[in-house]
Design a protein around this motif. Structure first.
Motif, PDB file in Angstrom:
ATOM      1  N   ASP A   1      40.763  43.608  34.142  1.00 26.55           N
ATOM      2  CA  ASP A   1      41.172  44.696  34.793  1.00 26.55           C
ATOM      3  C   ASP A   1      40.436  45.588  33.943  1.00 26.55           C
ATOM      4  OD1 ASP A   1      42.988  44.769  33.005  1.00 26.55           O
ATOM      5  OD2 ASP A   1      43.715  46.338  34.789  1.00 26.55           O
ATOM      6  N   ILE A   2      39.282  45.412  32.415  1.00 23.62           N
ATOM      7  CA  ILE A   2      38.423  46.101  32.661  1.00 23.62           C
ATOM      8  C   ILE A   2      37.348  46.310  32.913  1.00 23.62           C
ATOM      9  CG2 ILE A   2      37.232  46.742  29.939  1.00 23.62           C
ATOM     10  CD1 ILE A   2      39.053  45.119  28.466  1.00 23.62           C
ATOM     11  N   ASP A   3      37.136  47.576  33.362  1.00 19.50           N
ATOM     12  CA  ASP A   3      35.626  47.357  34.250  1.00 19.50           C
ATOM     13  C   ASP A   3      34.281  48.071  33.557  1.00 19.50           C
ATOM     14  OD1 ASP A   3      34.345  47.839  36.786  1.00 19.50           O
ATOM     15  OD2 ASP A   3      35.236  49.801  36.882  1.00 19.50           O
ATOM     16  N   ASN A   4      33.838  46.565  33.396  1.00 20.25           N
ATOM     17  CA  ASN A   4      32.501  47.134  32.878  1.00 20.25           C
ATOM     18  C   ASN A   4      31.578  46.151  33.804  1.00 20.25           C
ATOM     19  OD1 ASN A   4      32.254  44.565  31.352  1.00 20.25           O
ATOM     20  ND2 ASN A   4      33.283  45.851  29.673  1.00 20.25           N
ATOM     21  N   ALA A   5      29.894  45.687  33.683  1.00 18.22           N
ATOM     22  CA  ALA A   5      29.663  44.708  34.374  1.00 18.22           C
ATOM     23  C   ALA A   5      29.834  43.557  33.734  1.00 18.22           C
ATOM     24  CB  ALA A   5      28.132  44.869  34.702  1.00 18.22           C
ATOM     25  N   ALA A   6      29.766  43.376  32.368  1.00 17.31           N
ATOM     26  CA  ALA A   6      29.900  42.317  32.147  1.00 17.31           C
ATOM     27  C   ALA A   6      31.281  41.343  32.182  1.00 17.31           C
ATOM     28  CB  ALA A   6      29.702  42.048  30.594  1.00 17.31           C
ATOM     29  N   ASN A   7      31.840  41.802  32.142  1.00 14.98           N
ATOM     30  CA  ASN A   7      32.951  41.477  32.897  1.00 14.98           C
ATOM     31  C   ASN A   7      33.713  41.021  33.694  1.00 14.98           C
ATOM     32  OD1 ASN A   7      36.064  40.623  31.670  1.00 14.98           O
ATOM     33  ND2 ASN A   7      36.612  42.478  32.320  1.00 14.98           N
ATOM     34  N   ASN A   8      33.124  41.963  35.106  1.00 18.67           N
ATOM     35  CA  ASN A   8      33.262  41.894  36.047  1.00 18.67           C
ATOM     36  C   ASN A   8      32.650  40.034  36.774  1.00 18.67           C
ATOM     37  OD1 ASN A   8      34.743  43.949  36.762  1.00 18.67           O
ATOM     38  ND2 ASN A   8      33.169  45.300  37.459  1.00 18.67           N
ATOM     39  N   LYS A   9      31.616  39.977  35.710  1.00 20.31           N
ATOM     40  CA  LYS A   9      30.759  38.986  36.477  1.00 20.31           C
ATOM     41  C   LYS A   9      31.517  37.812  35.893  1.00 20.31           C
ATOM     42  CE  LYS A   9      26.282  37.271  34.688  1.00 20.31           C
ATOM     43  NZ  LYS A   9      26.562  35.932  35.405  1.00 20.31           N
ATOM     44  N   PHE A  10      32.329  38.105  34.095  1.00 26.16           N
ATOM     45  CA  PHE A  10      33.007  36.800  33.544  1.00 26.16           C
ATOM     46  C   PHE A  10      34.139  36.469  34.428  1.00 26.16           C
ATOM     47  CE2 PHE A  10      36.619  36.086  31.054  1.00 26.16           C
ATOM     48  CZ  PHE A  10      36.228  35.024  30.704  1.00 26.16           C
ATOM     49  N   VAL A  11      35.017  37.407  35.027  1.00 28.34           N
ATOM     50  CA  VAL A  11      35.875  36.839  36.059  1.00 28.34           C
ATOM     51  C   VAL A  11      35.477  36.526  36.788  1.00 28.34           C
ATOM     52  CG1 VAL A  11      38.304  37.819  36.762  1.00 28.34           C
ATOM     53  CG2 VAL A  11      37.339  38.930  34.640  1.00 28.34           C
ATOM     54  N   ALA A  12      34.457  36.569  37.361  1.00 26.87           N
ATOM     55  CA  ALA A  12      34.298  36.022  38.190  1.00 26.87           C
ATOM     56  C   ALA A  12      33.538  34.443  38.599  1.00 26.87           C
ATOM     57  CB  ALA A  12      33.150  37.392  39.697  1.00 26.87           C
ATOM     58  N   ASP A  13      32.654  34.667  37.575  1.00 30.65           N
ATOM     59  CA  ASP A  13      32.025  33.664  37.657  1.00 30.65           C
ATOM     60  C   ASP A  13      33.261  32.712  36.951  1.00 30.65           C
ATOM     61  OD1 ASP A  13      29.858  34.233  38.247  1.00 30.65           O
ATOM     62  OD2 ASP A  13      28.990  34.186  35.933  1.00 30.65           O
ATOM     63  N   PHE A  14      34.242  32.491  35.793  1.00 29.90           N
ATOM     64  CA  PHE A  14      35.455  32.044  35.620  1.00 29.90           C
ATOM     65  C   PHE A  14      36.246  31.291  36.511  1.00 29.90           C
ATOM     66  CE2 PHE A  14      38.566  30.415  33.097  1.00 29.90           C
ATOM     67  CZ  PHE A  14      38.624  29.386  31.453  1.00 29.90           C
ATOM     68  N   GLN A  15      36.007  32.337  37.294  1.00 30.74           N
ATOM     69  CA  GLN A  15      37.189  31.771  38.513  1.00 30.74           C
ATOM     70  C   GLN A  15      36.609  30.969  39.621  1.00 30.74           C
ATOM     71  OE1 GLN A  15      39.122  35.842  39.941  1.00 30.74           O
ATOM     72  NE2 GLN A  15      40.529  34.878  40.527  1.00 30.74           N
ATOM     73  N   ALA A  16      35.233  31.145  40.224  1.00 32.49           N
ATOM     74  CA  ALA A  16      34.056  30.211  40.349  1.00 32.49           C
ATOM     75  C   ALA A  16      34.008  28.690  40.093  1.00 32.49           C
ATOM     76  CB  ALA A  16      33.008  30.791  40.901  1.00 32.49           C
ATOM     77  N   GLU A  17      34.006  28.914  38.681  1.00 27.35           N
ATOM     78  CA  GLU A  17      33.970  27.723  37.912  1.00 27.35           C
ATOM     79  C   GLU A  17      35.172  26.656  38.019  1.00 27.35           C
ATOM     80  OE1 GLU A  17      30.394  26.928  36.574  1.00 27.35           O
ATOM     81  OE2 GLU A  17      30.768  24.857  35.247  1.00 27.35           O
ATOM     82  N   TYR A  18      36.174  27.496  37.434  1.00 22.62           N
ATOM     83  CA  TYR A  18      36.640  26.873  36.585  1.00 22.62           C
ATOM     84  C   TYR A  18      38.320  26.851  38.027  1.00 22.62           C
ATOM     85  CZ  TYR A  18      34.591  26.409  32.462  1.00 22.62           C
ATOM     86  OH  TYR A  18      33.366  26.464  31.808  1.00 22.62           O
ATOM     87  N   GLY A  19      38.434  27.687  39.229  1.00 19.34           N
ATOM     88  CA  GLY A  19      39.607  27.525  39.722  1.00 19.34           C
ATOM     89  C   GLY A  19      40.914  28.384  38.863  1.00 19.34           C
ATOM     90  N   ARG A  20      40.584  28.790  38.259  1.00 19.76           N
ATOM     91  CA  ARG A  20      41.646  29.860  37.308  1.00 19.76           C
ATOM     92  C   ARG A  20      41.547  30.931  37.164  1.00 19.76           C
ATOM     93  NH1 ARG A  20      40.462  26.213  33.178  1.00 19.76           N
ATOM     94  NH2 ARG A  20      40.125  26.766  31.251  1.00 19.76           N
ATOM     95  N   LEU A  21      41.746  31.725  36.466  1.00 15.83           N
ATOM     96  CA  LEU A  21      42.307  33.577  36.319  1.00 15.83           C
ATOM     97  C   LEU A  21      41.771  33.149  34.560  1.00 15.83           C
ATOM     98  CD1 LEU A  21      44.902  35.471  38.225  1.00 15.83           C
ATOM     99  CD2 LEU A  21      42.090  35.837  38.054  1.00 15.83           C
ATOM    100  N   PRO A  22      40.895  34.269  33.907  1.00 15.78           N
ATOM    101  CA  PRO A  22      40.454  33.947  32.632  1.00 15.78           C
ATOM    102  C   PRO A  22      41.956  34.185  31.723  1.00 15.78           C
ATOM    103  CG  PRO A  22      39.041  35.518  33.509  1.00 15.78           C
ATOM    104  CD  PRO A  22      39.636  34.830  34.238  1.00 15.78           C
ATOM    105  N   SER A  23      42.259  33.886  30.660  1.00 18.26           N
ATOM    106  CA  SER A  23      43.045  34.515  29.508  1.00 18.26           C
ATOM    107  C   SER A  23      41.957  35.118  28.576  1.00 18.26           C
ATOM    108  CB  SER A  23      43.597  33.068  28.487  1.00 18.26           C
ATOM    109  OG  SER A  23      42.624  32.312  27.842  1.00 18.26           O
ATOM    110  N   LEU A  24      42.647  36.149  27.456  1.00 17.00           N
ATOM    111  CA  LEU A  24      41.815  36.317  26.347  1.00 17.00           C
ATOM    112  C   LEU A  24      41.032  35.529  25.664  1.00 17.00           C
ATOM    113  CD1 LEU A  24      43.848  37.888  23.449  1.00 17.00           C
ATOM    114  CD2 LEU A  24      45.095  36.168  25.005  1.00 17.00           C
ATOM    115  N   TYR A  25      41.577  33.990  25.777  1.00 20.06           N
ATOM    116  CA  TYR A  25      41.173  33.148  24.813  1.00 20.06           C
ATOM    117  C   TYR A  25      39.233  32.926  25.532  1.00 20.06           C
ATOM    118  CZ  TYR A  25      45.460  32.331  23.219  1.00 20.06           C
ATOM    119  OH  TYR A  25      46.821  33.430  22.475  1.00 20.06           O
TER     120      TYR A  25
END
Lengths: 378, 306
Positions: free
Chosen positions: A266-290
């Motif tokens: 939930d860190i709100d910046n463009a890069a992170n929002n894109k990362f979280v959305a893309d990661f879920q779309a690509e792998y079907g799970r929420l990303p971790s800090l790793y």
């Protein structure tokens, strides 16, 4: 004479031409843990990294599994350097493996970008111009936990961690910031899954809080057993025991636990929002800090490649040092020992629908660098 | 150090010991009866845990999960015996080690393929969660007490099985002279399958019981397997009684060592080095125990003299 010179020029041209063609290309060797215990961490780092380089033709990635064994990691590194001829190494999760691989690799002129392990030895006296840590120095998250414990008013903590380099860094980090007393300090065996003996000691002590660093399956086991024991003490720890990959396995025992992290979804910046959305779309799970660390590592590499070719080591190093990329964490810079200066947050485990996840509740440490900068002669 | 803390640690040691007993009973039977070194025994532990986690999350019942762990591990055991192990009895131990090591890799990869690389969720049932107060004000986890009781019941069951039943007679006969009982008309290959499946089922049960307080993940069986080997070497290969005594010895030594040694070193060292030296030596303690037992009794406490 002239003929000789022309020949020489021609020969040089022949040698250099393929190099020019490859100038923009970088070959990355990724050694990470993909099987056995702890494989969830390596898989997340790999997936985050691969997400960032997806569709990028100028980066070639060779991925190998170290099985969390230092000897195998060393063999893989030798193979990647000697026969695969990689330019950049990355991927190692565990500090004991990093200590076995990194010094030799950077001394052979390779770049090493650490997406996770940040042992104190490589931040202080053992720092190297070709070693960059994109995640954190090992102590960082634990220091924030110590700071948080002060601000909450804990006076007497029971602290425990596994007996290996990162475990020692963890307790050192916590103690560096925590101002209260220690009700007990215990080192457990790396990979230990039964904490009955330690929990009995916690019960017998007069602790008012528990700090622990037990990454992966160790943390799942500890949290479940602590919940069973009926001990009702507040728990604080680094994000490693509460990351997205293992929260579901811990279950409701984790709800409400405060943990410290340099990243949160939930860190709100463009890069992170894109990362979280893309990661879920690509792998079907929420990303971790790793996963975020793998992603940032790849983006750092791409940013450096835009500025310099990897064959020009000095220019490439300067480009890495500039850290001119949009981190999922927001502000990101390297200190002079090539470890991040960044904010460390305090998160709380919450439930979103049926899914356990984290949300930021406070900033633990602002613009934190690390305690070893001055020991590094670079 | 208070006496309640010490008793609680003894209970912890017993619980750990009974868990090891479930693992090593099968291992020692298979070694004793068939003369086979089975490295894949840890995989049955993992199969039991994963079966329990899958069935428990599907049906919502921990008890069905426990039943599933027994069945899944027994079926996997029987299949492995019939397909692979049967071909190995006449081979030497190195071939057996190689083949069963390959089975570990196969099972681990298959499990990852089926369930993914992330740990699964398996929790103790509501009726056993929390703790209860024993006499002398000892607060102890209900679930760990349950594990101790299950361990005692299984130990009694195995003793009755071996000493009182026809199957037990055959198992004992198989241990002493394989050719002779085959010559007497006992279907030896069926006996082997049953013994192997029984051992696997016990390992699977251990996996499910422990999985609910630890973590259910790929590769969880191998660390336990090493301890189980230590147990059967201490107890004497092939002896169920030896496995029980060995398991309890290892469980108590490990648990009490982890807790007493750092305190002992703390008497004359500063706290930080006492904890790190103490815990380092504590993790060696069971191997020191094994070495000491082997010096005085080279074939283990209850092993047959070679």
């Amino acid at each position: 004479m002239l003929k000789k010179l022309t020949q020489l020029a021609a020969a040089t041209a022949m040698i250099t031409t393929p190099v020019f063609a490859d100038e923009a290309k970088v070959k990355v060797g990724m050694i990470t843990t993909l099987s056995g215990g702890g494989s969830g961490l390596g898989i997340d780092v790999r997936d985050g990294f691969m997400l960032a380089v997806k569709g990028n033709d100028s980066i070639e990635v060779v991925v190998e599994d170290d099985q969390r064994k230092p000897d195998i990691a060393v063999q893989l590194a030798d193979k990647m350097i000697q026969s695969e001829k990689v330019d950049v190494l990355t991927g190692i999760i565990w500090s004991n493996l990093a200590m076995a691989v990194v010094p030799a690799a950077v001394n052979q002129g390779k770049f090493y970008l650490s997406p996770n392990a940040g042992p104190s030895a490589l931040a202080g006296k053992g720092c190297h111009k070709n070693y960059f840590n994109v995640a954190w120095q090992n102590d960082n998250l634990h220091e924030a936990a110590g700071g948080y414990a002060n601000s909450t008013g804990y006076k007497n903590s029971f602290i425990l961690a596994p007996n290996y380099p990162a475990g020692k860094d963890a307790l050192t980090g916590y103690k560096r910031f925590f101002e209260g007393d220690l009700a007990g300090e215990v080192y457990t065996k790396l990979g230990q899954k039964d904490y009955a003996a330690e929990i009995a000691q916690i019960r017998a002590s007069d602790a008012d809080s528990i700090f622990f660093f037990l990454p992966g399956g160790m943390g799942i086991a500890f949290m479940k057993q602590l919940a069973q024991s009926g001990i009702d003490l507040p728990v604080v720890g680094p994000a490693f025991s509460f990351d997205q990959g293992i929260l579901q396995a811990v279950g409701d025992a984790a709800l409400g636990v405060k943990n410290t992290s340099q990243w949160s979804k939930d860190i709100d910046n463009a890069a992170n929002n894109k990362f979280v959305a893309d990661f879920q779309a690509e792998y079907g799970r929420l990303p971790s800090l790793y996963a975020s660390q793998g992603y940032d590592t790849a983006n750092l590499l791409i940013s450096a490649m835009d500025k310099a070719g990897v064959s020009d080591a000095d220019a490439f190093r300067a480009a890495l040092k500039a850290a001119d990329f949009a981190s999922t964490r927001g502000d990101f810079a390297f200190d002079k020992n090539h470890h991040p200066i960044q904010d460390i947050y305090v998160r709380e485990v919450i439930k979103e629908g049926d899914v356990l996840t984290n949300k930021i509740v406070a900033v633990g440490l602002e613009n934190r660098s690390n305690a070893y900068v001055d020991e590094c002669k670079m | 150090m208070s006496i309640t803390l010490f008793i609680e640690q003894v209970l912890n040691g017993l619980q750990f010991g009974f868990m090891l007993f479930l693992m090593s009973a099968g291992l020692t039977l298979v070694f004793g009866v068939m003369g086979l070194i089975n490295l894949a025994h840890g995989s049955f532990y993992m199969i039991g845990a994963f079966a329990a986690a899958a069935i428990a999350s599907w049906t919502g019942s921990f008890w069905l999960g426990l039943l599933a762990s027994l069945m899944a591990a027994a079926i996997a055991g029987a299949l492995v015996e019939m397909v692979v192990i049967r071909r190995l009895y006449k081979r030497d131990h190195l071939d057996q080690v190689l083949a069963t090591f390959a089975l570990i890799l196969l099972f681990s990869e298959a499990t990852r393929w089926l369930f993914g690389a992330f740990p699964l969720y398996l929790d103790v049932p509501a009726i056993l969660s929390g703790s209860l107060t024993l006499p002398m004000g000892i607060v102890y986890s209900k679930y760990r007490l349950f594990i101790i009781i299950v361990g005692i019941l299984i130990a009694i069951g195995l003793f009755l099985l071996i000493s009182k039943t026809r199957l037990g007679v055959r198992i004992r006969a198989g241990e002493s002279d394989r050719e002779m009982i085959a010559a007497l008309g006992v279907n030896i290959s069926k006996l082997y399958t049953i013994v192997f499946a029984l051992g696997a089922a016990l390992a699977g049960l251990a996996g499910a019981l422990i999985g609910s307080i630890q973590s259910v993940e790929v590769g969880m069986g191998e660390p336990v397997l090493i301890l189980a080997f230590v147990v059967i070497v201490i107890g004497g290969i092939g002896s169920i009684k030896g496995a029980l005594i060995g398991a309890l010895l290892v469980g108590l030594t490990d648990t009490l060592g982890r807790f007493l040694l750092p305190a002992l070193f703390g008497a004359f060292l500063d706290p930080a080095s006492a904890t790190s030296i103490g815990s380092a030596i504590a993790s060696m303690l069971i191997y020191i125990l094994m070495a000491a037992v082997l010096i005085y009794r080279p074939s283990g406490l209850y092993g047959k003299m070679a």
